[in-house]
Design a protein around this motif. Structure first.
Motif, PDB file in Angstrom:
ATOM      1  N   GLU A  73       0.957  -0.626   0.177  1.00  0.00           N
ATOM      2  CA  GLU A  73       0.187   0.253   0.277  1.00  0.00           C
ATOM      3  C   GLU A  73       1.332   0.834   0.117  1.00  0.00           C
ATOM      4  OE1 GLU A  73      -0.908   0.037   4.748  1.00  0.00           O
ATOM      5  OE2 GLU A  73      -2.454  -0.256   3.301  1.00  0.00           O
TER       6      GLU A  73
ATOM      7  N   HIS B  59      -7.417   0.582   0.566  1.00  0.00           N
ATOM      8  CA  HIS B  59      -7.271  -0.994  -0.175  1.00  0.00           C
ATOM      9  C   HIS B  59      -7.829  -0.692  -1.100  1.00  0.00           C
ATOM     10  CE1 HIS B  59      -8.184  -2.518   4.651  1.00  0.00           C
ATOM     11  NE2 HIS B  59      -6.815  -2.007   4.217  1.00  0.00           N
TER      12      HIS B  59
ATOM     13  N   ALA C 284      -3.689   0.903  -3.129  1.00  0.00           N
ATOM     14  CA  ALA C 284      -3.503  -0.691  -2.914  1.00  0.00           C
ATOM     15  C   ALA C 284      -3.687  -1.441  -4.184  1.00  0.00           C
ATOM     16  CB  ALA C 284      -4.150  -0.591  -1.099  1.00  0.00           C
TER      17      ALA C 284
ATOM     18  N   HIS D 274      -5.653  -6.335  -1.609  1.00  0.00           N
ATOM     19  CA  HIS D 274      -4.692  -5.343  -0.948  1.00  0.00           C
ATOM     20  C   HIS D 274      -3.833  -5.798  -0.179  1.00  0.00           C
ATOM     21  CE1 HIS D 274      -7.822  -6.168   2.609  1.00  0.00           C
ATOM     22  NE2 HIS D 274      -6.840  -5.671   3.118  1.00  0.00           N
TER      23      HIS D 274
END
Length: 404
Positions: free
Chosen positions: A272, A284, A289, A333
């Motif tokens: 991320e 996410h 991400a 993610h």
């Protein structure tokens, strides 16, 4: 008196012969029945369909038994026997027919033991025993989409991949034989189609059943510097961190890159990042991400099976695909990331752009870039429409995160 005596003797003689004839008839009948019985038990099974009655016998039976009823009875018996034989034959033939619904589509009529639903790129000999063809089976696959002008760069890149890798070159310039100056090229797979992109090749030659033998599939561009990259070490890190879709970190001072794909010097892997304000509606989601770029992507076997089905036949540049890769792994993610300790340099060589055609006063690369942007919008719309249609069919209100 003499005449009368003779007549009386003939009459008496006739009277005495009648009982003898009656007895003879009775004995003949009994013998016939017994003989018929023994003949009958000597032939335990006789099919009525094999008996052919002369017309004279049938006529006699009709005369003796009022004809029509007897003929109907015989016809019924013959028809029933034929139908029974036909049904028995059909049931027997149906039993012999092979149909296995669990076989791959189209192979249902084959016995499962002969079905080979997957393949590979292993090179085979034209002689000897098939089970002795392969000295080793490569576990990984790497593909490069190349033009001959980038031969030195590709030579350097291929040498970063061990013998555990099958090498496939997709040639967009039609030049294949010239690569034989490199020893490794003689062991590589060469596929040639002029002026095509790597996603065009991937859709047509990297079907999941074709690459099923390989644990990881590298789909790379030709303009990547690999001085700080080792493929075996990269695989170790991918497995260690549970990455299903990944890429090496990019040298941050070369070319335009997303924040997510820039190499970080203080870790092995990152999953991320932070982007510009307002760019990420959810930490996410891409591009913060669950995101890698499409220049040097690495897929696990399972992830590629999903991604291959998402690639569109007519959208050959792949723009927008990187934002949608997250749909093929869960949780995205955690299973999509960038490997920082094995990093590359994107050299930004516009070789594919030069494969375009000058039109309407535009340079070849301008037409190519315009097509890339157009495809991005088309892919976004197709994905959004497909998801809306799915949720509508299920009677579910679409979530807010369906956009790519």
């Amino acid at each position: 008196m003499a005449k009368l005596g003779n007549t009386s003797r003939r009459a008496c003689s006739g009277l005495f012969r009648k009982p003898n004839e009656t007895m003879r008839l009775i004995i003949t009948t009994i013998v016939g029945v017994v003989l018929g019985f023994f003949i009958g038990i000597s032939f335990p099974t006789v099919s009525i369909t094999k008996l052919h009655f002369p017309s004279s016998i049938i006529s006699y039976i009709e005369d003796r038994n009022s004809g029509l009823a007897t003929q109907a009875l015989l016809n019924h018996a013959l028809t029933s026997a034929r139908n029974q034989n036909r049904n028995n034959s059909k049931d027997f033939n149906d039993t012999l027919k092979i149909y296995v619904p669990t076989n791959p589509r189209g192979a249902e009529r084959l016995p499962p033991g002969i079905v080979v639903s997957e393949s590979d790129f292993y090179l085979r000999r034209l002689w000897g025993n098939p089970d002795e063809d392969l000295k080793m089976k490569q576990k990984y696959l790497v593909t490069f989409t190349v033009g001959y002008d980038q031969k030195k760069n590709i030579d350097a890149a291929v040498k970063k991949f061990s013998e555990n890798f099958t090498i496939v070159l997709f040639h967009y310039d039609g030049r294949t034989s010239e690569w034989d100056e490199f020893e490794w090229s003689k062991r590589a797979i060469h596929v040639s189609a002029r002026k095509q992109t790597k996603w065009w090749y991937a859709k047509r030659f990297l079907h999941p059943d074709i690459v099923a033998s390989y644990e990881y599939i590298f789909i790379w561009d030709e303009d990547l510097g690999v001085e700080h990259f080792n493929a075996e070490e990269y695989i170790k890190l991918v497995k260690k961190h549970g990455l299903e879709i990944s890429q090496p970190g990019l040298e941050p001072n070369r070319g335009l890159t997303w924040q997510m794909t820039k190499r970080r010097g203080d870790r092995e892997v990152h999953k991320e990042t932070e982007e510009r304000p307002g760019w990420c509606s959810d930490p996410h989601l891409p591009p913060c991400a669950a995101f890698v770029e499409i220049m040097a992507t690495v897929f696990s076997r399972d992830a590629w099976r999903c991604v291959w089905h998402m690639i569109q036949n007519d959208l050959v540049h792949g723009w927008g695909l990187d934002f949608a890769l997250r749909k093929c792994v869960e949780p995205a993610h955690e299973k999509i990331g960038v490997v920082d300790s094995q990093w590359i340099v994107h050299q930004v060589v516009p070789s594919l752009g030069n494969q375009g055609v000058a039109e309407n006063g535009k340079a070849p690369w301008e037409g190519v870039r315009e097509r890339c942007r157009k495809e991005w919008g088309m892919f976004q719309n197709r994905m959004a429409d497909a998801e809306k249609a799915y949720y509508k069919e299920k009677g579910i209100r679409p979530p807010n995160t369906t956009a790519v």
